[in-house]
Scaffold this motif. Structure first.
Motif, PDB file in Angstrom:
ATOM      1  N   LYS A 121       6.451   3.795   0.568  1.00  0.00           N
ATOM      2  CA  LYS A 121       7.402   4.886   0.784  1.00  0.00           C
ATOM      3  C   LYS A 121       8.752   4.382   1.290  1.00  0.00           C
ATOM      4  O   LYS A 121       9.772   5.031   1.076  1.00  0.00           O
ATOM      5  CB  LYS A 121       6.810   5.885   1.789  1.00  0.00           C
ATOM      6  CG  LYS A 121       5.565   6.607   1.278  1.00  0.00           C
ATOM      7  CD  LYS A 121       4.987   7.505   2.354  1.00  0.00           C
ATOM      8  CE  LYS A 121       3.713   8.196   1.865  1.00  0.00           C
ATOM      9  NZ  LYS A 121       3.102   9.043   2.937  1.00  0.00           N
TER      10      LYS A 121
ATOM     11  N   ASP B 299       0.828  -1.200   0.000  1.00  0.00           N
ATOM     12  CA  ASP B 299       0.000   0.000   0.000  1.00  0.00           C
ATOM     13  C   ASP B 299       0.870   1.261   0.000  1.00  0.00           C
ATOM     14  O   ASP B 299       2.099   1.188   0.073  1.00  0.00           O
ATOM     15  CB  ASP B 299      -0.962  -0.004   1.195  1.00  0.00           C
ATOM     16  CG  ASP B 299      -0.248  -0.100   2.535  1.00  0.00           C
ATOM     17  OD1 ASP B 299       0.862   0.462   2.663  1.00  0.00           O
ATOM     18  OD2 ASP B 299      -0.787  -0.738   3.458  1.00  0.00           O
ATOM     19  N   SER B 300       0.217   2.412  -0.066  1.00  0.00           N
ATOM     20  CA  SER B 300       0.944   3.670  -0.202  1.00  0.00           C
ATOM     21  C   SER B 300       1.844   3.947   0.991  1.00  0.00           C
ATOM     22  O   SER B 300       2.946   4.487   0.838  1.00  0.00           O
ATOM     23  CB  SER B 300      -0.046   4.823  -0.380  1.00  0.00           C
ATOM     24  OG  SER B 300      -0.969   4.876   0.704  1.00  0.00           O
ATOM     25  N   THR B 301       1.414   3.549   2.187  1.00  0.00           N
ATOM     26  CA  THR B 301       2.226   3.779   3.384  1.00  0.00           C
ATOM     27  C   THR B 301       3.504   2.960   3.343  1.00  0.00           C
ATOM     28  O   THR B 301       4.601   3.462   3.596  1.00  0.00           O
ATOM     29  CB  THR B 301       1.424   3.441   4.658  1.00  0.00           C
ATOM     30  OG1 THR B 301       0.238   4.223   4.692  1.00  0.00           O
ATOM     31  CG2 THR B 301       2.244   3.717   5.912  1.00  0.00           C
TER      32      THR B 301
ATOM     33  N   LEU C 298       6.955  -0.798  10.641  1.00  0.00           N
ATOM     34  CA  LEU C 298       5.557  -0.873  10.209  1.00  0.00           C
ATOM     35  C   LEU C 298       5.078  -2.325  10.167  1.00  0.00           C
ATOM     36  O   LEU C 298       3.948  -2.632  10.588  1.00  0.00           O
ATOM     37  CB  LEU C 298       5.412  -0.227   8.828  1.00  0.00           C
ATOM     38  CG  LEU C 298       4.006  -0.209   8.221  1.00  0.00           C
ATOM     39  CD1 LEU C 298       3.055   0.617   9.079  1.00  0.00           C
ATOM     40  CD2 LEU C 298       4.052   0.344   6.790  1.00  0.00           C
TER      41      LEU C 298
END
Length: 517
Positions: free
Chosen positions: A464, A459-461, A502
């Protein structure tokens, strides 16, 4: 015929029994087209052999022990399909023996055997899931109850407790049956067992046998409660109570007249009066499931016994019209033959899609999401796994040799992880997923430098903190359930520290979510 003094049949032909049992084994292999893989749930159950424990999020531990045996035997699809077929054979054998105890002849046993074969039982025994052992456990307990009614020995009570304990280690579903059994004991002369030490010994043995799983549940915060809540919110919410009731008849197709006859005989046929506790067990258990909006197959453990009573009663009703015997067999077999291609994955997916209207008319195209689909959900859950596993192995082969010990195989769901571990065992690291029992099977992730990602891309998180995102391929089978979810395979590398953090946060959050609060 008096239930307490009935003389069992002595000369019922064993060759007929042998034919029925062999037919059962063979049928379970013949109803699956080789183009299909195993079912997604089967891969999870097989993977439990690699993570033995006192319990799991979805099932108690008995399945893992059976999976370990399958692994010792070679872990091939032959053995995966053999064990549910074996449990079906044992259930048929007990049905045969019950009819013998009730005084039924070879024809009553043939009726019950053919009805068992030509029913949804064949579909249940097609999959390596706890359901086949669950049905067997219920049948053993009812067989022991009949033996106790005929000859009230404490030994039968003790064995009921033992089987109940083993049944709990297989599937919690048997607890609803236990409630029905308790109510039947209270409402009938069988309540005399409450004055026997054997009854409390049986309860103690059941608890003792189930103790490893009880301890596991306590240590892990009772995840079974979370699983039941999740089941109710995602699957049972789409169930209809009337569908459950009609499902009890549809499941046995042409043989439903025998299960109905068995229930009526228990209620109104004088020679079966001593066995009316079984009718109470049936109604209490069914009412519990109706209230809970359960799936129709949850109650199937009740029916082998009803088949025994129904076949024996039906034989008595038509004792003078033996020329009609072929008719009753035809009534059972003919509807089964008509729906054979619809109820079982005999047709290739393309053939199923061409007959989509027929599947929809039979109610087989509706998935657990409550929507209609092109092919039945069970069929879609048996497709695409080999292709997906090959893509996963292709990604693994692109990892630099020095980095392979720092590689994590991360999947979106348990089916993906289980299939990868089944097809690629010994060729690449064990896959895990942020779902089901796999959240507790993660390796250490603090040194991970490569991730083989199965499912959706990051996902976008997460993206990165990933320097290199390489798409290896996408599942191409349009009939696979995974295809509808857009399953792809990625090779990820070049992580920053934030990605490791994360990953840990998401894993811990997921683990905590499975603990009932």
């Amino acid at each position: 015929m008096n239930a307490l003094t009935v003389s069992p049949q002595k000369n019922n032909p064993l060759w007929l029994l042998a034919i029925l049992l062999i037919a059962k084994i063979l049928l379970q292999y013949l109803v699956v087209n080789p183009c299909y893989d195993l079912h997604r749930d089967e891969y999870l159950h097989l993977d439990m052999a690699n993570h033995l424990a006192g319990g799991y999020l979805s099932v108690p531990p008995l399945t893992s022990w059976n999976s370990l045996l399958i692994q010792w035997l070679g872990n091939t699809e032959f053995w995966v399909r053999f064990f549910p077929a074996l449990y079906g054979v044992l259930t048929m054998l007990l049905t045969w023996k019950m009819i013998n105890m009730l005084g039924g002849s070879w024809f009553a046993q043939l009726l019950a055997g053919v009805a068992f074969l030509c029913s949804g039982m064949t579909r249940i025994h097609m999959f390596y899931q706890p359901n086949s052992v669950d049905i067997l456990a219920w049948t053993i307990i009812l067989w022991l109850l009949i033996k106790y009614i005929n000859n009230p020995k404490d030994t039968y009570i003790i064995w009921i407790g033992i089987v109940l304990g083993v049944g709990i280690l297989n599937k919690y579903n048997i607890l609803f049956f236990a409630v029905g059994l308790l109510v039947a004991l209270i409402l009938t002369p069988l309540r005399a067992v409450f004055r026997k030490n054997a009854f409390y010994t049986a309860i103690g043995l059941a608890v003792l046998i189930a103790l490893p799983n009880i301890i596991w549940q306590v240590k892990h915060g009772y995840p079974v409660l979370h699983h039941m809540q999740e089941l109710a919110e995602t699957q049972l919410v789409h169930n209809n109570r009337m569908d459950f009731i009609t499902g009890q008849l549809i499941f046995f197709l042409g043989g439903a007249f025998l299960t109905v006859a068995g229930l009526l005989a228990l209620l109104f046929y004088k020679p079966f009066r001593p066995y009316r506790s079984i009718a109470i067990i049936y109604f209490v258990t069914i009412l519990l499931f109706v209230y809970l909006k359960a799936k129709s197959y949850y109650s199937l453990g009740l029916y082998p016994t009803l088949l025994a009573f129904g076949s024996t009663y039906w034989e008595q009703l038509f004792q003078r019209w033996k020329y009609m015997r072929l008719l009753w067999l035809a009534v059972i077999v003919f509807p089964f033959v008509l729906i054979l291609n619809a109820a079982f994955p005999l047709l290739k997916p393309e053939g199923v899609a061409r007959e989509a209207a027929r599947f929809k008319a039979l109610g087989l195209s509706r998935w657990e999401d409550g929507k209609e689909h092109e092919i039945p959900q069970d069929f879609a859950d048996m497709l695409g796994w080999r292709e997906m596993s090959a893509l996963g192995l292709k990604a693994w082969q692109q990892v630099p040799e020095a980095e392979k010990k720092h590689t994590l195989v991360l999947c979106d769901n348990y089916g993906q992880a289980g299939a990868l571990n089944y097809f690629n065992k010994g060729k690449m690291p064990f896959a895990v997923a942020m779902e089901a029992d796999y959240v507790f099977w993660f390796p250490k992730t603090d040194t991970v430098r490569y991730v083989i990602k199965i499912g959706h891309g990051p996902d976008s998180t997460a993206s990165k903190g990933i320097g290199n995102i390489q798409r290896i391929g996408k599942l191409s089978d349009p009939f696979a359930r995974e295809y509808g979810w857009g399953t792809e395979v990625y090779l990820l590398s070049g992580f920053t520290g934030d990605v490791h953090s994360l990953l840990q946060q998401r894993l811990q959050k997921k683990q905590q979510s499975y603990m009932a609060q």
